[in-house]
Design an enzyme around this catalytic site. Structure first.
Site, PDB file in Angstrom:
ATOM      1  N   SER A 143       0.853  -1.188   0.000  1.00  0.00           N
ATOM      2  CA  SER A 143       0.000   0.000   0.000  1.00  0.00           C
ATOM      3  C   SER A 143       0.884   1.231   0.000  1.00  0.00           C
ATOM      4  CB  SER A 143      -0.895   0.010   1.250  1.00  0.00           C
ATOM      5  OG  SER A 143      -1.522   1.271   1.415  1.00  0.00           O
ATOM      6  N   TYR A 156      -2.279   0.169  10.397  1.00  0.00           N
ATOM      7  CA  TYR A 156      -2.211  -0.224   8.988  1.00  0.00           C
ATOM      8  C   TYR A 156      -0.909   0.240   8.355  1.00  0.00           C
ATOM      9  CZ  TYR A 156      -3.758  -0.953   4.156  1.00  0.00           C
ATOM     10  OH  TYR A 156      -3.874  -1.371   2.846  1.00  0.00           O
TER      11      TYR A 156
END
Length: 252
Positions: A143, A156
């Site tokens: 990501s 995250y």
């Protein structure tokens, strides 16, 4: 893509979203596919759809944060299809979203267990067999959050940053041993995770209109591309859907 004929791919987090689309695309390219998800019934339903379209697929329940679950999954894959050539570490969660001083410590740790430790478990379980067979492909779904902090996403971002380093470590340790390892950043994609992100209203990602999100078929096509020899010069690197040159290579 004829070079995927006869190959066997395992995709985690494959009951929906990018994982489902990647499994379907890999099957269309000729690979037999094992779909893994915590919801085994949902994974099996997707696998049934692939089989109904003429592909080879099986779905299994697996909690990637449980190493015993993962080793059973690898064994089941090899028992069902006789080999394992490709691992797509796609399973991931975004929660908890919010200030880190408000996040439940157990939820924060669970995020790391799934997004980072779960990917390590998959790699740890498949690498001995891949090395013995002379090679294999591993794709760790990363990501943009791996490379920059985002408000409310401390878990995250930390997990994905760790995953990016894990990818580099695998590349270093398996250099010249036939392992094709990639990080892959899919960009902002129209998935259930994005629904949770928009609902939070935290950080700029939550403000992106749904109409501007990519369909899941785009990163799925890129994942298939990374499984082919055309991507060999990218081994050890992180490919990104935000990189126009990479997207052009994929054919989009």
């Amino acid at each position: 893509m004829d070079e995927l004929q006869g190959k066997v791919a395992l995709v985690t987090g494959a009951s929906r979203g990018i994982g489902q689309a990647a499994a379907e695309a890999l099957a269309q390219a000729g690979a037999a596919v094992v779909l893994a998800a915590r919801d085994g019934a949902a994974a099996a339903k997707v696998a049934e759809g692939i089989a109904a379209s003429g592909g080879k697929a099986a779905g299994f329940a697996c909690d990637v944060a449980n190493y015993e679950d993962v080793t059973r999954l690898i064994a089941a894959t090899r028992e069902r299809f006789g080999r394992l050539d490709i691992l797509v570490n796609n399973a991931g969660v975004i929660q908890p979203i919010g200030p880190l001083w408000e996040a439940d410590p157990k939820d924060w740790a669970k995020n790391i267990e799934i997004n980072l430790t779960g990917a390590y478990y998959g790699v740890r379980a498949v690498l001995p067999g891949m090395l013995a067979a002379g090679g294999g492909t591993i794709i760790n779904v990363s990501s943009g959050a791996a490379h920059r902090p985002l408000e409310g996403w401390s878990a995250y971002c930390s997990g994905k940053a760790g995953l990016a380093m894990l990818t580099r470590a695998i590349a270093l340790e398996t250099k010249d041993r036939g392992i094709r390892i990639f990080g892959f950043s899919p960009g902002t994609v129209d998935t259930e995770m994005q629904v949770k992100i928009r609902a939070s209203g935290i950080n700029p990602i939550s403000k992106i209109p749904r109409a501007e999100l990519q369909p899941v078929t785009r990163p799925a096509k890129a994942i298939v591309y990374l499984c082919t020899k055309a991507a060999d010069d990218l081994i050890g690197e992180e490919a990104s859907m935000r990189d126009d040159a990479f997207v052009k290579r994929v054919g989009m």
